[in-house]
Write a protein that holds these residues in place. Sequence first.
Motif, PDB file in Angstrom:
ATOM      1  N   VAL A   1       0.819  -1.210   0.000  1.00  0.00           N
ATOM      2  CA  VAL A   1       0.000   0.000   0.000  1.00  0.00           C
ATOM      3  C   VAL A   1       0.859   1.269   0.000  1.00  0.00           C
ATOM      4  CG1 VAL A   1      -0.276   0.095   2.528  1.00  0.00           C
ATOM      5  CG2 VAL A   1      -2.019   1.111   1.036  1.00  0.00           C
ATOM      6  N   ASN A   2       1.977   1.278   0.707  1.00  0.00           N
ATOM      7  CA  ASN A   2       2.817   2.474   0.732  1.00  0.00           C
ATOM      8  C   ASN A   2       3.438   2.735  -0.640  1.00  0.00           C
ATOM      9  OD1 ASN A   2       2.777   3.314   3.673  1.00  0.00           O
ATOM     10  ND2 ASN A   2       3.424   1.178   3.876  1.00  0.00           N
ATOM     11  N   GLU A   3       3.847   1.680  -1.297  1.00  0.00           N
ATOM     12  CA  GLU A   3       4.357   1.812  -2.668  1.00  0.00           C
ATOM     13  C   GLU A   3       3.259   2.329  -3.599  1.00  0.00           C
ATOM     14  OE1 GLU A   3       5.449  -1.270  -6.260  1.00  0.00           O
ATOM     15  OE2 GLU A   3       6.073  -1.828  -4.229  1.00  0.00           O
ATOM     16  N   ALA A   4       2.037   1.841  -3.395  1.00  0.00           N
ATOM     17  CA  ALA A   4       0.910   2.287  -4.226  1.00  0.00           C
ATOM     18  C   ALA A   4       0.651   3.782  -4.036  1.00  0.00           C
ATOM     19  CB  ALA A   4      -0.337   1.483  -3.890  1.00  0.00           C
ATOM     20  N   TYR A   5       0.764   4.283  -2.809  1.00  0.00           N
ATOM     21  CA  TYR A   5       0.579   5.710  -2.568  1.00  0.00           C
ATOM     22  C   TYR A   5       1.585   6.525  -3.377  1.00  0.00           C
ATOM     23  CZ  TYR A   5      -2.816   5.595   1.289  1.00  0.00           C
ATOM     24  OH  TYR A   5      -3.947   5.468   2.052  1.00  0.00           O
ATOM     25  N   GLU A   6       2.841   6.118  -3.372  1.00  0.00           N
ATOM     26  CA  GLU A   6       3.872   6.842  -4.114  1.00  0.00           C
ATOM     27  C   GLU A   6       3.589   6.788  -5.619  1.00  0.00           C
ATOM     28  OE1 GLU A   6       6.074   8.765  -2.678  1.00  0.00           O
ATOM     29  OE2 GLU A   6       5.192   8.121  -0.766  1.00  0.00           O
ATOM     30  N   ARG A   7       3.172   5.647  -6.089  1.00  0.00           N
ATOM     31  CA  ARG A   7       2.860   5.515  -7.510  1.00  0.00           C
ATOM     32  C   ARG A   7       1.632   6.339  -7.887  1.00  0.00           C
ATOM     33  NH1 ARG A   7       2.185  -0.489  -9.115  1.00  0.00           N
ATOM     34  NH2 ARG A   7       1.612   0.572 -11.059  1.00  0.00           N
ATOM     35  N   LEU A   8       0.648   6.388  -6.991  1.00  0.00           N
ATOM     36  CA  LEU A   8      -0.561   7.172  -7.255  1.00  0.00           C
ATOM     37  C   LEU A   8      -0.217   8.648  -7.453  1.00  0.00           C
ATOM     38  CD1 LEU A   8      -3.665   7.273  -7.419  1.00  0.00           C
ATOM     39  CD2 LEU A   8      -3.709   7.517  -4.933  1.00  0.00           C
ATOM     40  N   LEU A   9       0.698   9.157  -6.646  1.00  0.00           N
ATOM     41  CA  LEU A   9       1.094  10.548  -6.759  1.00  0.00           C
ATOM     42  C   LEU A   9       1.817  10.826  -8.076  1.00  0.00           C
ATOM     43  CD1 LEU A   9       2.318  11.163  -3.097  1.00  0.00           C
ATOM     44  CD2 LEU A   9       0.183  11.952  -4.149  1.00  0.00           C
ATOM     45  N   LYS A  10       2.347   9.798  -8.698  1.00  0.00           N
ATOM     46  CA  LYS A  10       3.012   9.938  -9.996  1.00  0.00           C
ATOM     47  C   LYS A  10       2.079   9.555 -11.155  1.00  0.00           C
ATOM     48  CE  LYS A  10       7.434   8.591  -7.907  1.00  0.00           C
ATOM     49  NZ  LYS A  10       8.464   7.513  -7.837  1.00  0.00           N
ATOM     50  N   SER A  11       0.811   9.302 -10.838  1.00  0.00           N
ATOM     51  CA  SER A  11      -0.177   8.842 -11.839  1.00  0.00           C
ATOM     52  C   SER A  11       0.276   7.554 -12.504  1.00  0.00           C
ATOM     53  CB  SER A  11      -0.428   9.931 -12.894  1.00  0.00           C
ATOM     54  OG  SER A  11      -0.933  11.100 -12.281  1.00  0.00           O
ATOM     55  N   ASP A  12       0.970   6.718 -11.747  1.00  0.00           N
ATOM     56  CA  ASP A  12       1.510   5.469 -12.270  1.00  0.00           C
ATOM     57  C   ASP A  12       0.566   4.303 -11.971  1.00  0.00           C
ATOM     58  OD1 ASP A  12       3.163   3.459 -13.268  1.00  0.00           O
ATOM     59  OD2 ASP A  12       4.407   3.365 -11.444  1.00  0.00           O
ATOM     60  N   VAL A  13      -0.675   4.419 -12.444  1.00  0.00           N
ATOM     61  CA  VAL A  13      -1.627   3.321 -12.293  1.00  0.00           C
ATOM     62  C   VAL A  13      -2.736   3.521 -13.320  1.00  0.00           C
ATOM     63  CG1 VAL A  13      -2.947   4.571 -10.515  1.00  0.00           C
ATOM     64  CG2 VAL A  13      -3.161   2.078 -10.710  1.00  0.00           C
ATOM     65  N   LYS A  14      -3.230   2.435 -13.889  1.00  0.00           N
ATOM     66  CA  LYS A  14      -4.376   2.474 -14.793  1.00  0.00           C
ATOM     67  C   LYS A  14      -5.464   1.578 -14.212  1.00  0.00           C
ATOM     68  CE  LYS A  14      -2.160   3.447 -19.222  1.00  0.00           C
ATOM     69  NZ  LYS A  14      -1.938   2.957 -20.615  1.00  0.00           N
ATOM     70  N   TYR A  15      -6.529   2.177 -13.591  1.00  0.00           N
ATOM     71  CA  TYR A  15      -6.621   3.576 -13.258  1.00  0.00           C
ATOM     72  C   TYR A  15      -6.857   3.750 -11.762  1.00  0.00           C
ATOM     73  CZ  TYR A  15      -6.469   5.067 -18.074  1.00  0.00           C
ATOM     74  OH  TYR A  15      -6.040   5.328 -19.339  1.00  0.00           O
ATOM     75  N   ARG A  16      -7.076   2.633 -11.081  1.00  0.00           N
ATOM     76  CA  ARG A  16      -7.217   2.641  -9.629  1.00  0.00           C
ATOM     77  C   ARG A  16      -6.512   1.412  -9.066  1.00  0.00           C
ATOM     78  NH1 ARG A  16      -9.976   7.449  -7.698  1.00  0.00           N
ATOM     79  NH2 ARG A  16     -11.107   6.405  -6.055  1.00  0.00           N
ATOM     80  N   PHE A  17      -6.016   1.559  -7.836  1.00  0.00           N
ATOM     81  CA  PHE A  17      -5.529   0.406  -7.088  1.00  0.00           C
ATOM     82  C   PHE A  17      -6.694  -0.195  -6.308  1.00  0.00           C
ATOM     83  CE2 PHE A  17      -1.450   2.789  -7.341  1.00  0.00           C
ATOM     84  CZ  PHE A  17      -0.662   1.795  -7.911  1.00  0.00           C
ATOM     85  N   SER A  18      -6.741  -1.516  -6.266  1.00  0.00           N
ATOM     86  CA  SER A  18      -7.731  -2.229  -5.463  1.00  0.00           C
ATOM     87  C   SER A  18      -6.978  -3.229  -4.585  1.00  0.00           C
ATOM     88  CB  SER A  18      -8.740  -2.950  -6.359  1.00  0.00           C
ATOM     89  OG  SER A  18      -9.786  -3.516  -5.598  1.00  0.00           O
ATOM     90  N   ILE A  19      -7.138  -3.102  -3.278  1.00  0.00           N
ATOM     91  CA  ILE A  19      -6.412  -3.947  -2.343  1.00  0.00           C
ATOM     92  C   ILE A  19      -7.165  -5.254  -2.126  1.00  0.00           C
ATOM     93  CG2 ILE A  19      -5.396  -4.126  -0.051  1.00  0.00           C
ATOM     94  CD1 ILE A  19      -5.601  -1.034   0.115  1.00  0.00           C
ATOM     95  N   ASP A  20      -6.488  -6.362  -2.371  1.00  0.00           N
ATOM     96  CA  ASP A  20      -7.039  -7.681  -2.063  1.00  0.00           C
ATOM     97  C   ASP A  20      -6.844  -7.924  -0.580  1.00  0.00           C
ATOM     98  OD1 ASP A  20      -7.702 -10.320  -1.739  1.00  0.00           O
ATOM     99  OD2 ASP A  20      -6.504 -11.066  -3.407  1.00  0.00           O
TER     100      ASP A  20
END
Length: 352
Positions: free
Chosen positions: A326-345
């Motif tokens: 999740v912490n890595e996902a936060y950093e990537r989200l701030l860089k718009s590095d996701v298509k298009y949402r993260f979903s946590i299993d």
Amino acid sequence: MYNAKAYSATSATSRLAATRISRRDPTEHDVQLEILFCGICHSDVHSVRNEWSDVMPTVYPIVPGHEIVGRVTRVGSAVTRYKAGDLVAVGCLVDSDGTCPHCRDGLEQFCPNLTLTFNSKDEHLGGVTYGGYSDSVVVDERFVLRVPSTLDLAGAAPLLCAGITTYSPMRHWNVGKGKKVGVIGLGGLGHMGVKFADAFGAHVVVFTTSPRKKEDALRLGADEVVVSRDADEMRKHAGSFDFILDTVSADHDLDAYVNLLRRDGNLTLVGAPAKPLGVSAFGLIMGRRSVSGSSIGGIAETQEMLDFCGAHGITADVEVIPIQKVNEAYERLLKSDVKYRFSIDMASLRSE
């Protein structure tokens, strides 16, 4: 009261980490659910980092998450809508007073006494509410929603915020066949706006600063893609839009888009830039145009949105991650590095 596993942050600069939190036992009107997936919303990041301290100061420890999909495990004695085993969802709200004019109109999101899913006053246990980065949650049945069984659950989770945030203003402004609709930005909100506008039968134009997003915008349902930095491309669309959905949270020129509206056209803001955005009075006056804002939707409209998604096979495009990332996902989200949402299993949390 029982203990649940969760991930929380203890300060604006700390990383999210595994913890235990207290949840209330279900009262007679409550539904307890096992959380299966929880989407990551940009507001999670803002809240964890206390970036909205002027209006919504964060109380620590914070357990974020308001895009929750799960399965009912227990229900209170007076619950009539749900039973154990049902697939359900919880969005941004978990309570409201139920008596104010907004609640009576089915617009609980405007209730002056609403309770948010996280970082809101907890009337049951004291302190603040804890969100969906957890293995379970207990919610009043009035704020629990039914998830169509046809939907992919990981992709359904972001519908509880990104979905309803874009669906609600389009419904309010009567987006449909024969309408020309613009979507500014192709991120977590924008990609849902494109999907809904297309499903409503509108002619959809995506505005982006990045030419490389054209192919994806067309895949998602856009009819046209305009690179907003190209003045000639923008000029071609002057005075032609019935509705424009602005999903951008960065500073940008509103007048450039107001001038694209036809007479009585509307531009609705769903992004939340940190600084005020200026708009020329003449651009509004000359065409009786309007600029408005919208947040989420009420509970009935959110259920309507989920049912619409079930009927049309609409979910968010997601990257599924374990809670440990999740912490890595936060950093990537701030860089718009996701298509298009993260979903946590959330099955990953149960192995902690």
